[in-house]
Design a protein around this motif. Structure first.
Motif, mmCIF file in Angstrom:
data_model
loop_
_atom_site.group_PDB
_atom_site.id
_atom_site.type_symbol
_atom_site.label_atom_id
_atom_site.label_comp_id
_atom_site.label_asym_id
_atom_site.label_seq_id
_atom_site.Cartn_x
_atom_site.Cartn_y
_atom_site.Cartn_z
ATOM 1 N N VAL A 232 0.827 -1.206 0.000
ATOM 2 C CA VAL A 232 0.000 0.000 0.000
ATOM 3 C C VAL A 232 0.863 1.259 0.000
ATOM 4 O O VAL A 232 0.670 2.159 -0.832
ATOM 5 N N THR B 177 2.860 1.655 -3.229
ATOM 6 C CA THR B 177 1.950 1.930 -4.344
ATOM 7 C C THR B 177 1.536 3.397 -4.336
ATOM 8 O O THR B 177 1.577 4.071 -5.373
ATOM 9 N N THR C 152 -4.506 4.670 -3.983
ATOM 10 C CA THR C 152 -4.907 3.460 -3.277
ATOM 11 C C THR C 152 -6.282 3.640 -2.651
ATOM 12 O O THR C 152 -6.680 4.751 -2.302
ATOM 13 N N PRO D 103 -6.882 -3.866 0.243
ATOM 14 C CA PRO D 103 -6.190 -2.774 -0.436
ATOM 15 C C PRO D 103 -6.179 -2.968 -1.949
ATOM 16 O O PRO D 103 -6.098 -4.091 -2.442
ATOM 17 N N PHE E 244 -5.551 -0.398 -5.913
ATOM 18 C CA PHE E 244 -5.322 0.917 -6.512
ATOM 19 C C PHE E 244 -6.237 1.074 -7.711
ATOM 20 O O PHE E 244 -6.627 0.105 -8.346
#
Length: 187
Positions: free
Chosen positions: A36, A39, A46, A54, A56
């Motif tokens: 997370v 990213t 996200t 989680p 995106f």
């Protein structure tokens, strides 16, 4: 980057497509909990799914045509681990490579037709929401909206059968229960 002869069939198909990364096939991609922060750190938005998983949002801004510009850099594991149904079927020799490229070309053509019907500045990743909103209007739908709804329905049905598979289908068939929101992500 290796030349085209050195690429796997799955990679050649991916480089001809890009529809999972641009938001056409899926609206988001699941990631690992430990991914997370990284990213978000590379600028991908996200989210948490309805099951608090989680993910995106897609379309990914690292997509250039159908190629990932972060391919050699860190990217979420789903980016390298995900295989669509077209790739899987070719890998199992259930679908010839030339047929797979034809399926991809058809999906890309249908997607371009949808993009041409969207209001200026609306990305393909938001077409699904517009589709649902317009389809819910039913009797009050304008002719141009009806054209969009029909084309989007055909595209969604095609993506379900060719790219998503039954487990991740967005449109229900009579024998299929409605997918949960978590099942509409890439992985």
């Amino acid at each position: 980057m290796p030349d085209a002869d050195d690429l796997s069939t799955a990679s050649r198909l991916c480089l001809a497509c890009g529809l999972c990364c641009d938001g056409t096939v899926f609206g988001f991609a699941h990631i690992e909990e430990e991914e997370v922060e990284d990213t978000a750190g590379i600028g991908l938005q996200t989210i948490r799914t309805t099951n608090d998983e989680p993910a995106f949002l897609l379309g990914c801004h690292y997509l250039d045509g159908a190629a990932c510009t972060r391919y050699r850099d860190w990217r979420p594991s789903v980016c390298g681990d995900y295989f669509c149904e077209v790739q899987k079927r070719v890998g199992k020799q259930e679908l010839a490579e030339d047929e797979a490229f034809s399926i991809i070309a058809r999906a890309r053509q249908m997607t371009e037709e949808i993009k041409a019907l969207l209001p200026p500045g609306v990305p393909i990743s938001q077409a699904r929401r517009l589709f649902k909103d317009l389809a819910a209007k039913r009797p009050d739908i304008a002719p141009d909206e009806a054209t969009f709804v029909v084309k989007m329905f055909v595209l969604e049905r095609f993506l379900d059968s060719a790219f998503r598979g039954a487990k991740r289908a967005h449109l229900r068939s009579a024998a299929q229960p409605a997918p949960s929101r978590q099942d509409t992500g890439a992985a």
